[in-house]
Write an enzyme that holds these catalytic residues in place. Structure first.
Site, PDB file in Angstrom:
ATOM      1  N   THR A 153      45.376  44.905  39.996  1.00 40.77           N
ATOM      2  CA  THR A 153      45.900  46.268  40.046  1.00 40.77           C
ATOM      3  C   THR A 153      47.224  46.380  40.788  1.00 40.77           C
ATOM      4  O   THR A 153      48.171  47.002  40.303  1.00 40.77           O
ATOM      5  CB  THR A 153      44.858  47.201  40.693  1.00 40.77           C
ATOM      6  OG1 THR A 153      43.691  47.207  39.874  1.00 40.77           O
ATOM      7  CG2 THR A 153      45.392  48.616  40.835  1.00 40.77           C
ATOM      8  N   ASN A 179      46.082  41.751  44.808  1.00 36.67           N
ATOM      9  CA  ASN A 179      45.601  42.886  45.598  1.00 36.67           C
ATOM     10  C   ASN A 179      45.529  42.525  47.078  1.00 36.67           C
ATOM     11  O   ASN A 179      45.758  43.363  47.950  1.00 36.67           O
ATOM     12  CB  ASN A 179      44.216  43.324  45.120  1.00 36.67           C
ATOM     13  CG  ASN A 179      44.249  44.050  43.786  1.00 36.67           C
ATOM     14  OD1 ASN A 179      45.304  44.475  43.313  1.00 36.67           O
ATOM     15  ND2 ASN A 179      43.090  44.189  43.166  1.00 36.67           N
ATOM     16  N   ASP A 223      45.123  54.320  46.038  1.00 37.78           N
ATOM     17  CA  ASP A 223      46.314  54.310  46.891  1.00 37.78           C
ATOM     18  C   ASP A 223      47.346  53.311  46.394  1.00 37.78           C
ATOM     19  O   ASP A 223      48.544  53.596  46.343  1.00 37.78           O
ATOM     20  CB  ASP A 223      45.940  54.065  48.357  1.00 37.78           C
ATOM     21  CG  ASP A 223      45.181  52.774  48.633  1.00 37.78           C
ATOM     22  OD1 ASP A 223      44.972  51.954  47.711  1.00 37.78           O
ATOM     23  OD2 ASP A 223      44.781  52.574  49.805  1.00 37.78           O
ATOM     24  N   ARG A 224      46.921  52.114  46.021  1.00 39.06           N
ATOM     25  CA  ARG A 224      47.891  51.096  45.615  1.00 39.06           C
ATOM     26  C   ARG A 224      48.632  51.469  44.338  1.00 39.06           C
ATOM     27  O   ARG A 224      49.775  51.052  44.140  1.00 39.06           O
ATOM     28  CB  ARG A 224      47.229  49.730  45.495  1.00 39.06           C
ATOM     29  CG  ARG A 224      46.028  49.620  44.584  1.00 39.06           C
ATOM     30  CD  ARG A 224      45.376  48.235  44.753  1.00 39.06           C
ATOM     31  NE  ARG A 224      44.169  48.015  43.960  1.00 39.06           N
ATOM     32  CZ  ARG A 224      42.945  48.288  44.378  1.00 39.06           C
ATOM     33  NH1 ARG A 224      42.754  48.819  45.577  1.00 39.06           N
ATOM     34  NH2 ARG A 224      41.888  48.034  43.614  1.00 39.06           N
ATOM     35  N   ASP A 280      39.436  51.735  35.015  1.00 43.07           N
ATOM     36  CA  ASP A 280      39.160  50.497  35.746  1.00 43.07           C
ATOM     37  C   ASP A 280      37.802  50.546  36.427  1.00 43.07           C
ATOM     38  O   ASP A 280      37.023  49.587  36.348  1.00 43.07           O
ATOM     39  CB  ASP A 280      40.249  50.254  36.778  1.00 43.07           C
ATOM     40  CG  ASP A 280      40.092  48.923  37.489  1.00 43.07           C
ATOM     41  OD1 ASP A 280      40.301  47.873  36.845  1.00 43.07           O
ATOM     42  OD2 ASP A 280      39.743  48.918  38.687  1.00 43.07           O
ATOM     43  N   HIS A 307      34.750  47.916  35.513  1.00 42.92           N
ATOM     44  CA  HIS A 307      34.071  47.054  36.480  1.00 42.92           C
ATOM     45  C   HIS A 307      32.579  47.361  36.565  1.00 42.92           C
ATOM     46  O   HIS A 307      31.754  46.454  36.677  1.00 42.92           O
ATOM     47  CB  HIS A 307      34.686  47.236  37.866  1.00 42.92           C
ATOM     48  CG  HIS A 307      36.003  46.564  38.044  1.00 42.92           C
ATOM     49  ND1 HIS A 307      36.153  45.201  37.966  1.00 42.92           N
ATOM     50  CD2 HIS A 307      37.238  47.075  38.309  1.00 42.92           C
ATOM     51  CE1 HIS A 307      37.434  44.897  38.183  1.00 42.92           C
ATOM     52  NE2 HIS A 307      38.107  46.012  38.375  1.00 42.92           N
ATOM     53  N   ASP A 353      48.221  48.572  34.148  1.00 43.39           N
ATOM     54  CA  ASP A 353      48.512  47.558  35.160  1.00 43.39           C
ATOM     55  C   ASP A 353      47.959  46.191  34.790  1.00 43.39           C
ATOM     56  O   ASP A 353      48.402  45.168  35.304  1.00 43.39           O
ATOM     57  CB  ASP A 353      47.965  47.991  36.520  1.00 43.39           C
ATOM     58  CG  ASP A 353      46.481  48.342  36.473  1.00 43.39           C
ATOM     59  OD1 ASP A 353      45.940  48.576  35.368  1.00 43.39           O
ATOM     60  OD2 ASP A 353      45.852  48.393  37.547  1.00 43.39           O
ATOM     61  N   HIS A 354      46.991  46.155  33.910  1.00 44.44           N
ATOM     62  CA  HIS A 354      46.375  44.909  33.435  1.00 44.44           C
ATOM     63  C   HIS A 354      45.373  45.269  32.355  1.00 44.44           C
ATOM     64  O   HIS A 354      45.084  46.450  32.128  1.00 44.44           O
ATOM     65  CB  HIS A 354      45.672  44.154  34.576  1.00 44.44           C
ATOM     66  CG  HIS A 354      44.687  44.993  35.341  1.00 44.44           C
ATOM     67  ND1 HIS A 354      43.465  45.372  34.828  1.00 44.44           N
ATOM     68  CD2 HIS A 354      44.757  45.551  36.583  1.00 44.44           C
ATOM     69  CE1 HIS A 354      42.820  46.112  35.716  1.00 44.44           C
ATOM     70  NE2 HIS A 354      43.591  46.251  36.788  1.00 44.44           N
ATOM     71  N   HIS A 395      38.803  41.422  35.770  1.00 43.71           N
ATOM     72  CA  HIS A 395      40.045  40.942  35.163  1.00 43.71           C
ATOM     73  C   HIS A 395      40.684  39.999  36.165  1.00 43.71           C
ATOM     74  O   HIS A 395      40.019  39.489  37.047  1.00 43.71           O
ATOM     75  CB  HIS A 395      40.954  42.135  34.837  1.00 43.71           C
ATOM     76  CG  HIS A 395      41.060  43.097  35.975  1.00 43.71           C
ATOM     77  ND1 HIS A 395      41.961  42.947  37.009  1.00 43.71           N
ATOM     78  CD2 HIS A 395      40.323  44.203  36.295  1.00 43.71           C
ATOM     79  CE1 HIS A 395      41.791  43.914  37.889  1.00 43.71           C
ATOM     80  NE2 HIS A 395      40.802  44.692  37.488  1.00 43.71           N
TER      81      HIS A 395
END
Length: 559
Positions: free
Chosen positions: A89, A110, A172-173, A300, A304, A345-346, A491
Site C-alpha cells: 500500500t 509498508n 493514513d498512509r 483492500d 484481505h 496502489d497494487h 498481495h
C-alpha cells in the site's frame, strides 16, 4: 454553507443501505473536445486500494455508475503497472502523485527495518516519525517524513501558493503519500472517533460535521447489501483455517466499527467527506487549479478479510461503482471543471483455498519455515550460531537484514547459508543480494517486459533496503496456513496479479480511447502536469507524459 454541507452528508450516510439505488447514468457527453484545451480547475485523484486490473476487468460489463463513466468516456489504460517488486500500500501510493518509483520516493514497503534507530523497536512504519519519544511501529505519530520527493500538489503549490491541496482517505498512509508534505489538509479514518490528522491538528468545523455524520451512520445497523445478479455465482462458502468466507453481505450491528471499516460503507463515507470538502472549500471555483486526492481503502480490507472472488468483493465493486457515480454527479451539479484520474496502489490475489476449488490445484500457502522466527533459527543453526539473532525480517518474503552484532566472518557465513537454504527452497523463486540489486541499472522500457531484478531495482533505496530480497514463486500466498486465520489473502508479490492496475482519466467532453499496452502509475503525474501547464523536469521523475488526446493532437506537447 456549513449547514448545507452537513445536511448533504447526513443524507448521503443515513439512507437505508439496502434501499440505495444506483446513481443515474451520466448525461450524454457533448461533442468531443480536447482534454488539453484549457487547464481544468480541479484535479481529482482517486486511488482504490487493491483494485487490481483483474478485478477491474472482471466486472467491467456490469458498471452503471462512476466506473462506467470513466471506462466509456475517458482515456482507459487497462494495463497499468505498479512496476516495482514490493506491491504494498505505502509504496504504491507513493508512486501515484509523485511520478517516481519507490527507488526515488524512498518508500520501499509498508514497513522496513532501521537497525540504527534510537528506539527498541527497529521496525519503522512508512508514514511515521520514529524520532518521537515513546513511538513504535504500532503506536506512532503519523508523518510524511519518509517521503523523499514532492507530490503533484506540492509542485502545484510551489508554483502557485494559492493552490489548495487536500487529501482524504480511509488509511493514513494513503492520505499522506498522495497529499505530500505541504498539503493544506490531510485526513484519514482514525477509528470510531472518525477522521483525524497529524498530531496537533484540530478538526476544522467541516471535519467536526463530517465526524458527526459518521457517528450517526455508525450508530445505525447495516442489515446487509442485496446481492447483485453478477454476484450470484460467487455465493458459496470457502474454508480457510477457522474462517469461512465467500457468502457475506456486510451485515453489522449498530456501532460495529470493524464491520463498517471492512465494507463499502467506508468508501461511501470517504467520498461524502471529499464532496463536502470540495463544496466547503470551494475547490475548483477560483482562478488557480486545486487538487484533492481520495484514498478509497475498503476494497483492500475486503480483499484481505474475505478474498477477491466471493460475494464480498463482488458487492464491494458494485457499491464502489454506484458511490463513484453519485460523487461525480455531485461535482457535475456544482458546475466544476474537473479532471479525474483513478488507479490503484497494487493488485491482489485470491485465497488459495478458493483457487484450488476453481481449476488451480497448485495454489499454496507459504511454508511456516520461511516465517521470520523460524527462518532466523534455521539460518543461525546452519551458520554455527545457534540461538543467536542473525537476521531481521517481518514476513516470509521481502527484505532481510543482517544483525548489526555480527562480525564480518559471521556475516559472511550467514549470507552463504541463507542464500544456500533459500535458493533451494521449493517455494522460493529467487533471492537477490543488495549488491546485485545496486549493480542493476534503473529499469526502462515496457513494464510488462521487466525481469525480476529490474522490478527489485525499482523498489530499492540503499539506506532502507535489506541485505537480501526474498521473492516467492507465483501461486504461493505469503500468509501461512494456521488454525486461527487473520487475513486470508494478500498481495506484495512481484507477479502481475499484484503489479497490474487500471489507470483511467476522464474530463467532461473528452474523446474516449483505450490503450491496451502497458504504462506505469508513475506516468500519472507528468500527464496531469501537462494538462495544467506545470513544468516538471524529466530528471526529477521516473514517469513519462501520456497523451490523453485521441487522434493527432497531443496533450503532452511542450512538456
Amino acid at each position: 454553507m456549513l449547514k448545507h454541507v452537513a445536511a448533504a452528508l447526513l443524507l448521503a450516510t443515513a439512507m437505508p443501505v439496502v434501499a440505495q439505488s444506483p446513481a443515474p447514468a451520466a448525461a450524454p457527453a457533448p461533442a468531443a473536445r480536447s482534454i488539453a484545451a484549457t487547464p481544468p480547475k480541479l484535479i481529482v485523484a482517486i486511488s482504490v486500494d487493491q483494485f487490481s486490473a483483474d478485478l477491474f476487468s472482471e466486472y467491467r460489463q456490469y458498471y452503471t455508475g462512476g466506473l462506467k463513466r470513466l471506462t466509456s468516456e475517458g482515456a482507459v489504460f487497462p494495463r497499468g503497472y505498479q512496476s516495482h517488486a514490493a506491491t504494498e500500500t505505502c509504496p504504491g501510493h507513493s508512486t501515484i502523485l509523485t511520478g517516481s518509483r519507490p527507488s526515488r520516493t524512498g518508500i520501499i514497503a509498508n514497513n522496513w527495518f532501521d537497525l540504527d534507530a534510537k528506539r527498541e523497536d527497529k521496525n519503522l512504519y512508512c508514514a511515521e516519525d520514529e524520532s518521537q519519544p515513546g513511538s513504535s511501529s504500532d503506536k506512532y505519530e503519523a508523518s510524511p517524513l519518509h517521503l523523499k520527493v514532492p507530490t503533484l500538489g506540492g509542485r502545484m503549490k510551489a508554483a502557485n501558493p494559492a493552490t489548495r491541496v487536500v487529501s482524504v482517505a480511509g488509511k493514513d498512509r494513503a492520505a499522506i503519500m498522495m497529499g505530500g508534505a505541504t498539503a493544506d489538509q490531510v485526513w484519514w479514518l482514525g477509528g470510531p472517533q472518525g477522521y483525524v490528522s497529524y498530531k496537533g491538528v484540530a478538526p476544522t468545523p467541516l471535519v467536526t460535521q463530517v465526524n458527526q455524520a459518521f457517528a450517526q451512520r455508525l450508530a445505525q445497523p447495516n442489515p446487509g447489501f442485496e446481492l447483485p445478479a453478477q454476484c450470484v455465482s460467487k455465493d458459496f462458502p470457502v474454508q480457510a483455517g477457522n474462517r469461512t468466507v465467500g457468502t457475506g453481505r456486510f451485515a453489522r450491528d449498530a456501532g460495529d466499527y470493524k464491520g463498517f471499516r471492512i465494507s463499502p460503507e467506508q468508501d461511501a463515507m470517504t467520498l461524502a467527506f471529499a464532496a463536502a470538502a470540495i463544496e466547503n472549500m470551494q475547490l475548483g471555483k477560483q482562478a488557480q487549479t486545486d487538487i484533492i486526492s481520495i484514498g478509497l481503502s475498503a476494497t483492500d480490507y475486503v480483499g484481505h478479510t474475505f478474498g477477491t472472488e466471493g460475494t464480498e468483493s463482488c458487492i464491494q465493486v458494485d457499491r464502489l461503482d454506484t458511490e463513484l457515480g453519485a460523487f461525480f454527479d455531485k461535482l457535475d451539479k456544482d458546475g466544476i471543471d474537473y479532471v479525474v484520474v483513478l488507479t490503484a496502489d497494487h493488485g491482489g490475489h485470491d485465497l488459495p483455498e478458493r483457487h484450488r476449488m476453481n481449476a488451480m490445484p497448485m495454489e499454496q500457502r507459504v511454508d511456516m519455515a520461511l516465517t521470520p522466527k523460524a527462518l532466523n533459527a534455521t539460518i543461525a543453526e546452519k551458520a554455527g550460531l545457534p540461538g543467536k539473532k542473525v537476521i531481521w525480517s517481518d514476513g516470509p518474503s521481502g527484505d532481510i537484514y543482517y544483525d548489526k552484532g555480527l562480525t564480518a566472518a559471521q556475516r559472511a557465513r550467514v549470507e552463504t547459508e541463507a542464500l544456500k537454504y533459500l535458493r533451494a527452497h521449493p517455494q522460493v523463486q529467487t533471492v537477490f543480494t543488495k549488491a546485485e540489486i545496486a549493480a542493476t541499472p534503473s529499469p526502462s522500457g515496457p513494464p510488462e517486459s521487466w525481469s525480476l531484478i529490474q522490478e527489485a531495482r525499482a523498489s530499492f533505496y540503499p539506506s532502507r533496503s535489506g541485505d537480501l530480497l526474498l521473492l516467492l514463486k507465483p501461486r504461493v500466498m505469503s500468509i501461512p496456513e494456521q488454525a486461527v486465520m487473520g487475513s486470508v489473502a494478500t498481495h506484495g508479490s512481484p507477479w502481475d496479479t499484484d503489479r497490474r492496475v487500471p489507470i483511467l482519466f476522464w474530463r467532461k467532453g473528452m474523446q474516449h480511447f483505450e490503450q491496451p499496452l502497458g504504462v506505469e502509475t508513475v506516468d500519472i503525474l507528468p500527464s496531469l502536469a501537462a494538462l495544467i501547464k506545470l513544468p516538471v523536469p524529466k530528471d526529477q521523475i521516473d514517469g513519462r507524459c501520456l497523451d490523453l488526446v485521441a487522434g493527432k493532437d497531443d496533450s503532452c506537447a511542450g512538456q
